[in-house]
Every structure is written in structure tokens, then in C-alpha cells.
Write a protein that holds these residues in place. Structure first.
Motif, PDB file in Angstrom:
ATOM      1  N   VAL A  11       0.846  -1.164  -0.064  1.00 39.81           N
ATOM      2  CA  VAL A  11      -0.106  -0.061   0.130  1.00 39.81           C
ATOM      3  C   VAL A  11       0.906   1.176  -0.086  1.00 39.81           C
ATOM      4  O   VAL A  11       1.863   1.353   0.597  1.00 39.81           O
ATOM      5  CB  VAL A  11      -0.780   0.092   1.216  1.00 39.81           C
ATOM      6  N   GLU A  16      -5.984   4.052   1.832  1.00 39.25           N
ATOM      7  CA  GLU A  16      -6.168   2.579   1.478  1.00 39.25           C
ATOM      8  C   GLU A  16      -6.147   1.718   2.701  1.00 39.25           C
ATOM      9  O   GLU A  16      -6.494   0.580   2.751  1.00 39.25           O
ATOM     10  CB  GLU A  16      -5.546   2.132   0.544  1.00 39.25           C
ATOM     11  N   ALA A  17      -5.462   2.219   3.814  1.00 40.64           N
ATOM     12  CA  ALA A  17      -4.816   1.378   4.891  1.00 40.64           C
ATOM     13  C   ALA A  17      -5.267   2.239   6.376  1.00 40.64           C
ATOM     14  O   ALA A  17      -4.855   1.374   7.255  1.00 40.64           O
ATOM     15  CB  ALA A  17      -3.406   1.059   4.890  1.00 40.64           C
ATOM     16  N   THR A  20      -7.240  -0.028   8.923  1.00 38.01           N
ATOM     17  CA  THR A  20      -6.592  -1.441   9.292  1.00 38.01           C
ATOM     18  C   THR A  20      -5.419  -0.982  10.213  1.00 38.01           C
ATOM     19  O   THR A  20      -5.318  -1.834  11.382  1.00 38.01           O
ATOM     20  CB  THR A  20      -6.284  -2.122   8.073  1.00 38.01           C
ATOM     21  N   ILE A  60       0.662  -5.008   4.518  1.00 36.25           N
ATOM     22  CA  ILE A  60      -0.140  -5.621   5.180  1.00 36.25           C
ATOM     23  C   ILE A  60      -0.336  -7.184   4.898  1.00 36.25           C
ATOM     24  O   ILE A  60      -0.584  -7.555   3.873  1.00 36.25           O
ATOM     25  CB  ILE A  60      -1.577  -5.041   5.142  1.00 36.25           C
ATOM     26  N   TYR A  70       1.344  -5.657  10.025  1.00 37.88           N
ATOM     27  CA  TYR A  70       1.679  -4.884   8.979  1.00 37.88           C
ATOM     28  C   TYR A  70       2.866  -4.170   9.449  1.00 37.88           C
ATOM     29  O   TYR A  70       3.784  -4.443  10.573  1.00 37.88           O
ATOM     30  CB  TYR A  70       0.941  -3.507   8.672  1.00 37.88           C
TER      31      TYR A  70
END
Length: 185
Positions: A11, A16-17, A20, A60, A70
Motif C-alpha cells: 500500500v 487505503e490502509a 486497518t 499488510i 503490517y
């Protein structure tokens, strides 16, 4: 559990992460969240800052749809504050060599001791152009086991620093981005 079925995803965009990374962090650090330096809010501030720095990238690990851990890095520049906060002089030429900083690595409890952390770490570094990688570790983490793990991965202690006034004094470690075995790979 093993690391065999873990899918590793790269990523480069924090949006986008974000969720998480925050959720895994909160679970892994659950016993420390009451300390201001380790609070989710402070971690979020660090993560947001790191994600704007040059070369930010994360890997991740997922077991199906479930994140297992991650790691993320940034490219360090020669005059980066990372270097200037060191408590002792650095090895000759250290800041002249292209460097990536491993800013965070987290693995959830069920996947610890399975090789997952090393798989995530190595996957993250495999395609990096920098020649060396540095990290900071609390030498007391896991009663010294975390630092010992990094030493088994080839990291050597180079100094110490205390990035936050309310945080611990951390050991700075350094190694080649790819070991000889990885380069021959």
C-alpha cells in the motif's frame, strides 16, 4: 497458525490502509494505550505525519479478509531529523548511504512466532531502492525479546534516541536493506 497462507499487500496511499493500521495498532498495544505516548490518538498523529513523508509504503498481511499485521517505512534524507536526534555519533558515512526507516511493525498475537513478522518485513524491503534500513526499538519490549529478534534479522545497534519527551529511550539499529542471502535469492 503459520505464515504460509498469509497474503501480503503493498500500500502506498494511507487512505487505503488507515483503518486497518489503526485497528491493528490498538489491538497490539491494548495494554499500553493508557500511556499518552502509546494512545491511539498519538499513534494516529504519527501515522498521518509519516504517510506524508517521502517513500511511505506499507505491507499488510491478511489471512483471508482478516489483517494479521503490517509494517511501514519512509525514505530518510541525509538531513532528516531521524539522524539528528541520535544520542551518540553515528558510524562513518551512515547518513551518506541511502536509507529507509522501518517506522512501525505490528503482528497480532495469534500470528506471532509464525514467521509472519519476518515475511512482512522482507516483503516490504525486497523492492526498496535504499541500501540500508534503520529502525528504533524499545530495548525493554518483550523483556528484550523484540530487540533480540531484530539482531537475529541482522540489525546492529548504532545509537539511542528519545523521539518524544513522554516516550521511552529507544535503541537505533541498522542493517543492509537486503542481506546477502536475500540478494542471491
Amino acid at each position: 497458525m503459520t505464515s504460509e497462507g498469509i497474503e501480503l499487500r503493498h500500500v502506498t496511499r494511507i487512505d487505503e490502509a488507515w483503518t486497518t493500521l489503526i485497528e491493528v495498532y490498538a489491538e497490539v498495544r491494548a495494554d499500553q494505550l493508557h500511556q499518552p505516548h502509546y494512545s491511539v490518538e498519538r499513534y494516529g498523529e504519527r501515522l498521518a505525519r509519516h504517510a506524508t513523508e517521502a517513500g511511505w509504503e506499507a505491507v499488510i498481511g491478511f489471512d483471508g479478509a482478516e489483517p494479521v499485521g503490517y509494517a511501514y517505512v519512509n525514505t530518510l534524507l541525509r538531513d532528516d531529523r531521524w539522524w539528528s536526534r541520535m544520542a551518540t555519533p553515528l558510524p562513518e558515512g551512515c547518513t551518506d548511504t541511502s536509507t529507509v526507516a522501518l517506522k512501525e511493525i505490528m503482528v497480532r498475537v495469534p500470528w506471532r512466532g509464525t514467521g509472519t513478522a519476518l515475511r512482512i518485513h522482507d516483503e516490504l524491503l525486497t523492492h526498496r531502492q535504499e541500501e540500508q534500513v534503520t529502525l528504533l526499538v524499545n530495548p525493554l519490549a518483550g523483556n528484550g525479546k523484540v530487540k533480540a529478534l531484530y539482531e537475529r534479522w541482522g540489525y546492529k545497534e548504532i545509537s539511542t534516541q528519545q523521539p518524544a519527551a513522554d516516550g521511552p529511550v529507544l535503541t537505533a539499529m541498522l542493517r543492509a536493506t537486503r542481506t546477502i542471502a536475500e540478494a542471491a535469492g
